[in-house]
Design a protein around this motif. Sequence first.
Motif, PDB file in Angstrom:
ATOM      1  N   CYS A 125       0.562  -1.013  -0.268  1.00 28.14           N
ATOM      2  CA  CYS A 125      -0.333   0.219  -0.624  1.00 28.14           C
ATOM      3  C   CYS A 125       0.689   1.259  -0.040  1.00 28.14           C
ATOM      4  N   MET A 126       1.300   1.670  -1.223  1.00 25.51           N
ATOM      5  CA  MET A 126       2.427   2.876  -1.458  1.00 25.51           C
ATOM      6  C   MET A 126       1.723   4.621  -1.306  1.00 25.51           C
ATOM      7  N   GLY A 127       1.486   4.585  -0.360  1.00 27.52           N
ATOM      8  CA  GLY A 127       1.919   6.372  -0.029  1.00 27.52           C
ATOM      9  C   GLY A 127       0.514   6.264   1.121  1.00 27.52           C
ATOM     10  N   SER A 128       0.231   5.176   1.326  1.00 28.22           N
ATOM     11  CA  SER A 128      -0.734   4.941   3.009  1.00 28.22           C
ATOM     12  C   SER A 128      -0.657   3.368   3.359  1.00 28.22           C
ATOM     13  N   LEU A 129      -0.997   3.522   4.888  1.00 31.89           N
ATOM     14  CA  LEU A 129      -0.843   2.472   5.539  1.00 31.89           C
ATOM     15  C   LEU A 129      -2.019   1.226   4.796  1.00 31.89           C
ATOM     16  N   THR A 163      11.329   1.319  -7.161  1.00 32.03           N
ATOM     17  CA  THR A 163       9.952   0.912  -7.105  1.00 32.03           C
ATOM     18  C   THR A 163      10.146  -0.112  -5.882  1.00 32.03           C
ATOM     19  N   VAL A 164      10.356  -1.157  -6.068  1.00 29.60           N
ATOM     20  CA  VAL A 164      10.699  -2.425  -5.444  1.00 29.60           C
ATOM     21  C   VAL A 164      11.762  -2.354  -4.145  1.00 29.60           C
ATOM     22  N   LEU A 165      12.450  -1.172  -4.440  1.00 29.10           N
ATOM     23  CA  LEU A 165      13.075  -1.193  -2.978  1.00 29.10           C
ATOM     24  C   LEU A 165      12.122  -0.241  -1.368  1.00 29.10           C
ATOM     25  N   ALA A 166      11.796   1.121  -2.918  1.00 28.60           N
ATOM     26  CA  ALA A 166      10.426   1.931  -1.561  1.00 28.60           C
ATOM     27  C   ALA A 166      10.088   0.701  -1.400  1.00 28.60           C
ATOM     28  N   GLU A 167       9.234  -0.045  -1.878  1.00 27.84           N
ATOM     29  CA  GLU A 167       8.379  -1.004  -1.024  1.00 27.84           C
ATOM     30  C   GLU A 167       8.704  -1.882  -0.153  1.00 27.84           C
ATOM     31  N   ILE A 168       9.883  -2.814  -0.552  1.00 23.37           N
ATOM     32  CA  ILE A 168      10.313  -2.923   1.265  1.00 23.37           C
ATOM     33  C   ILE A 168      10.243  -2.306   2.040  1.00 23.37           C
ATOM     34  N   ASP A 169      10.876  -0.999   1.779  1.00 22.01           N
ATOM     35  CA  ASP A 169      10.954   0.214   2.882  1.00 22.01           C
ATOM     36  C   ASP A 169      10.076   0.462   3.486  1.00 22.01           C
ATOM     37  N   ILE A 170       8.820   0.609   2.519  1.00 25.99           N
ATOM     38  CA  ILE A 170       7.642   1.064   3.273  1.00 25.99           C
ATOM     39  C   ILE A 170       6.910  -0.747   4.418  1.00 25.99           C
ATOM     40  N   TYR A 171       7.481  -1.455   4.176  1.00 22.23           N
ATOM     41  CA  TYR A 171       7.019  -2.849   5.087  1.00 22.23           C
ATOM     42  C   TYR A 171       8.109  -2.748   6.532  1.00 22.23           C
TER      43      TYR A 171
END
Length: 263
Positions: free
Chosen positions: A42-46, A81-89
């Motif tokens: 959920c990029m940009g939100s939880l 984008t992949v790294l950003a998604e990993i970072d969100i988790y």
Amino acid sequence: MSILLPLYIYPYAGAWDPLYAAAQAHWNVDFTVILNPCSGPCMGSLPDQVYLNEIPKLRAYPNIRSLGYVATHYTDKPIETVLAEIDIYSRWPKLTNNTKMRVDGIFLDETPSTYSADKFGYLERASQAVRNGASFKDRFVAHNPGMIPASILNSPSVYRESYLNLTDLTVVFEETFDKWLDKDTLDPLQAHTIRRSKLAVILHSVPNLSRQVLDFVVEQVEETADWLFLTDIKETDEYYHSFTEMFTDVVASVDGSSRKRRS
């Protein structure tokens, strides 16, 4: 053996209860579940409040590990984008102020099955992001190429011709039960010399099997991999969006196989 569970099921009231019941009834079975709230984190939100309420409950079970889903589109997705998604988790616990709102690693879906130096570099960066993620308890990295060609799987230099040295777990076969039974598929999958603890098999469209036959199927999969998931759902794109009655029997068969191996 262990269960690799794509938990792509919206956690409305009671929806994850079959997992909790199985984990409580079979303490000898380890479950690694893949969380996928928004085809990713959920990029940009939880995730919505239903997920925020349910995910922490997984921590009550010591035999459940959770992984966050990230697709790489066979490395066509920009690595940033992949790294950003990993970072969100990795930031879920901080963002929610809840230490139980965490995952133990990352499941990279749609990874390539054939080797290239560029793709290795891409996946290495993703793996390093997981290994460096302080909030990932196990820093666990899984890949799902769907299938690894037999020529690679059984090569003496398989670790140089694949991405296996980047992972804790790789799905070597995700397909229909009928394709699993094909001799040209099954024989190479059972002939490899890779540590089975690094490999998983996912089979969908499984027919109605007696418990005795199911036990045999689990034993056959164990010749290839220590991780499995079986479902009788046949509808494309629906394989992992619900529990079926088969789930309970599969867990019981895995538990029985594990007990046999230890005895």
